[in-house]
Design an enzyme around this catalytic site. Structure first.
Site, PDB file in Angstrom:
ATOM      1  N   GLU A   6       9.615  -3.416  13.940  1.00 18.54           N
ATOM      2  CA  GLU A   6       8.427  -3.493  13.083  1.00 18.54           C
ATOM      3  C   GLU A   6       7.686  -4.819  13.250  1.00 18.54           C
ATOM      4  OE1 GLU A   6       9.736  -0.305   9.632  1.00 18.54           O
ATOM      5  OE2 GLU A   6       9.476  -2.401   9.066  1.00 18.54           O
ATOM      6  N   LYS A  54       0.732  -3.788   0.674  1.00 12.19           N
ATOM      7  CA  LYS A  54      -0.007  -2.554   0.973  1.00 12.19           C
ATOM      8  C   LYS A  54      -1.423  -2.564   0.374  1.00 12.19           C
ATOM      9  CE  LYS A  54       4.032   0.407   1.510  1.00 12.19           C
ATOM     10  NZ  LYS A  54       4.660   1.691   1.100  1.00 12.19           N
ATOM     11  N   TYR A  61       4.711   4.653  10.884  1.00 12.31           N
ATOM     12  CA  TYR A  61       5.573   5.470  10.015  1.00 12.31           C
ATOM     13  C   TYR A  61       6.055   6.746  10.717  1.00 12.31           C
ATOM     14  CZ  TYR A  61       4.814   2.707   5.741  1.00 12.31           C
ATOM     15  OH  TYR A  61       4.816   1.722   4.778  1.00 12.31           O
ATOM     16  N   ASN A 103       3.254   1.983  -3.820  1.00 17.66           N
ATOM     17  CA  ASN A 103       4.375   1.139  -4.269  1.00 17.66           C
ATOM     18  C   ASN A 103       4.256  -0.324  -3.819  1.00 17.66           C
ATOM     19  OD1 ASN A 103       4.953   1.567  -1.610  1.00 17.66           O
ATOM     20  ND2 ASN A 103       7.036   2.306  -1.927  1.00 17.66           N
ATOM     21  N   ARG A 119       7.737  -4.064  -6.911  1.00 17.73           N
ATOM     22  CA  ARG A 119       7.319  -2.672  -7.138  1.00 17.73           C
ATOM     23  C   ARG A 119       7.261  -2.326  -8.623  1.00 17.73           C
ATOM     24  NH1 ARG A 119      10.626  -0.454  -1.927  1.00 17.73           N
ATOM     25  NH2 ARG A 119       8.863  -0.282  -0.496  1.00 17.73           N
ATOM     26  N   HIS A 155       6.022  -2.936   1.552  1.00 14.06           N
ATOM     27  CA  HIS A 155       6.959  -2.314   2.490  1.00 14.06           C
ATOM     28  C   HIS A 155       7.897  -3.374   3.024  1.00 14.06           C
ATOM     29  CE1 HIS A 155       8.526  -0.048   5.934  1.00 14.06           C
ATOM     30  NE2 HIS A 155       8.333  -1.157   6.626  1.00 14.06           N
TER      31      HIS A 155
HETATM   32  P1  CMP Z   1       7.829   2.455   2.339  1.00 10.39           P
HETATM   33  O1  CMP Z   1       8.980   1.644   1.927  1.00 10.39           O
HETATM   34  O2  CMP Z   1       6.690   1.789   3.016  1.00 10.39           O
HETATM   35  O3  CMP Z   1       8.355   3.649   3.276  1.00 10.39           O
HETATM   36  C1  CMP Z   1       7.686   4.890   3.386  1.00 10.39           C
HETATM   37  C2  CMP Z   1       6.612   5.061   2.357  1.00 10.39           C
HETATM   38  O4  CMP Z   1       6.274   6.409   2.084  1.00 10.39           O
HETATM   39  C3  CMP Z   1       7.100   4.552   1.001  1.00 10.39           C
HETATM   40  O5  CMP Z   1       7.234   3.162   1.021  1.00 10.39           O
HETATM   41  C4  CMP Z   1       6.060   5.132   0.074  1.00 10.39           C
HETATM   42  O6  CMP Z   1       4.813   4.434   0.135  1.00 10.39           O
HETATM   43  C5  CMP Z   1       5.889   6.506   0.725  1.00 10.39           C
HETATM   44  N1  CMP Z   1       6.751   7.513   0.082  1.00 10.39           N
HETATM   45  C6  CMP Z   1       8.097   7.579   0.100  1.00 10.39           C
HETATM   46  N2  CMP Z   1       8.537   8.657  -0.565  1.00 10.39           N
HETATM   47  C7  CMP Z   1       7.437   9.280  -1.030  1.00 10.39           C
HETATM   48  C8  CMP Z   1       7.236  10.452  -1.790  1.00 10.39           C
HETATM   49  N3  CMP Z   1       8.242  11.191  -2.226  1.00 10.39           N
HETATM   50  N4  CMP Z   1       5.959  10.789  -2.074  1.00 10.39           N
HETATM   51  C9  CMP Z   1       4.919  10.040  -1.626  1.00 10.39           C
HETATM   52  N5  CMP Z   1       5.056   8.915  -0.893  1.00 10.39           N
HETATM   53  C10 CMP Z   1       6.307   8.542  -0.600  1.00 10.39           C
END
Ligand code: CMP
Length: 141
Positions: free
Chosen positions: A128, A11, A51, A114, A104, A117
Site C-alpha cells: 500500500e 478519507k 481496494y 469511517n 473512527r 484507512h
Molecule cells: P477500510 O479499512 O478502508 O477497508 C475497506 C473499506 O470498505 C472500509 O474501510 C469501509 O470504508 C468499507 N466497508 C467495509 N465494510 C463495509 C460494509 N459492510 N458496507 C459498506 N462499506 C464497508
C-alpha cells in the site's frame, strides 16, 4: 523492536468535514512518525485498484464512489509496531463498535464513511505504501 511502516489514509469524509487536522494531531500525539504525506483525489479506477481485494463484495461499488468523491490524504507512518498501533488509534472498521477516543468513533459516521484507512499487516503495508509513494519520495532508509 524493529521500526516498520504503515499506510494511513484520511478519507474524503473526514477531509470534507474539516477533521483532517484533528486526525493528524492525534497521529502526532501517538508518537508515530509521519514520513511522507500526499493529498489528492483518487480516480474511481485508482480506488478500484487500491481496494481490489474487496472486488465482488456488496459494498465495492459504493466504496469506489466514496473514495473518489473528494480529496483524501495518504500518509506513511512509521515506528515500532506501527501497523498495529495505527489500527488501534483508528478503532474498529464500524464506528459504532469502535472504542471511545478512537478516530473512527470520533469522526466516522458509518461502516463505509469511517474516516480513515490503515494497512492490515506489514506485507500489505509495503504494497500500500508503494501504491501511493515512489522510491524518490520515500527513501529506503
Ligand atoms: P477500510 O479499512 O478502508 O477497508 C475497506 C473499506 O470498505 C472500509 O474501510 C469501509 O470504508 C468499507 N466497508 C467495509 N465494510 C463495509 C460494509 N459492510 N458496507 C459498506 N462499506 C464497508
Amino acid at each position: 523492536m524493529e521500526t516498520v511502516r504503515t499506510l494511513a489514509i484520511i478519507k474524503p469524509d473526514a477531509v470534507r468535514a474539516g477533521n483532517a487536522g484533528k486526525v493528524l494531531s492525534m497521529i502526532e500525539g501517538s508518537g508515530l512518525a509521519v514520513e511522507a504525506v500526499r493529498m489528492f483525489r483518487l480516480t474511481r479506477e485508482a480506488a478500484g485498484a487500491f481496494y481490489a481485494v474487496h472486488r465482488g463484495k456488496s459494498f465495492y461499488g459504493e466504496l469506489l464512489e466514496f473514495m473518489s468523491s473528494g480529496p483524501c490524504i495518504a500518509l506513511v507512518l512509521s515506528g515500532e509496531n506501527a501497523v498495529a498501533r495505527w489500527r488501534e488509534l483508528m478503532g474498529a472498521t464500524n464506528p459504532s463498535s469502535a472504542a471511545d477516543g478512537t478516530i473512527r468513533k470520533l469522526y466516522g459516521t458509518s461502516v463505509q464513511f469511517n474516516a480513515c484507512h490503515g494497512s492490515d499487516a506489514p506485507e500489505t503495508a509495503r504494497q500500500e505504501v508503494a501504491f501511493f509513494f515512489s522510491g524518490a519520495e520515500l527513501p529506503v532508509n
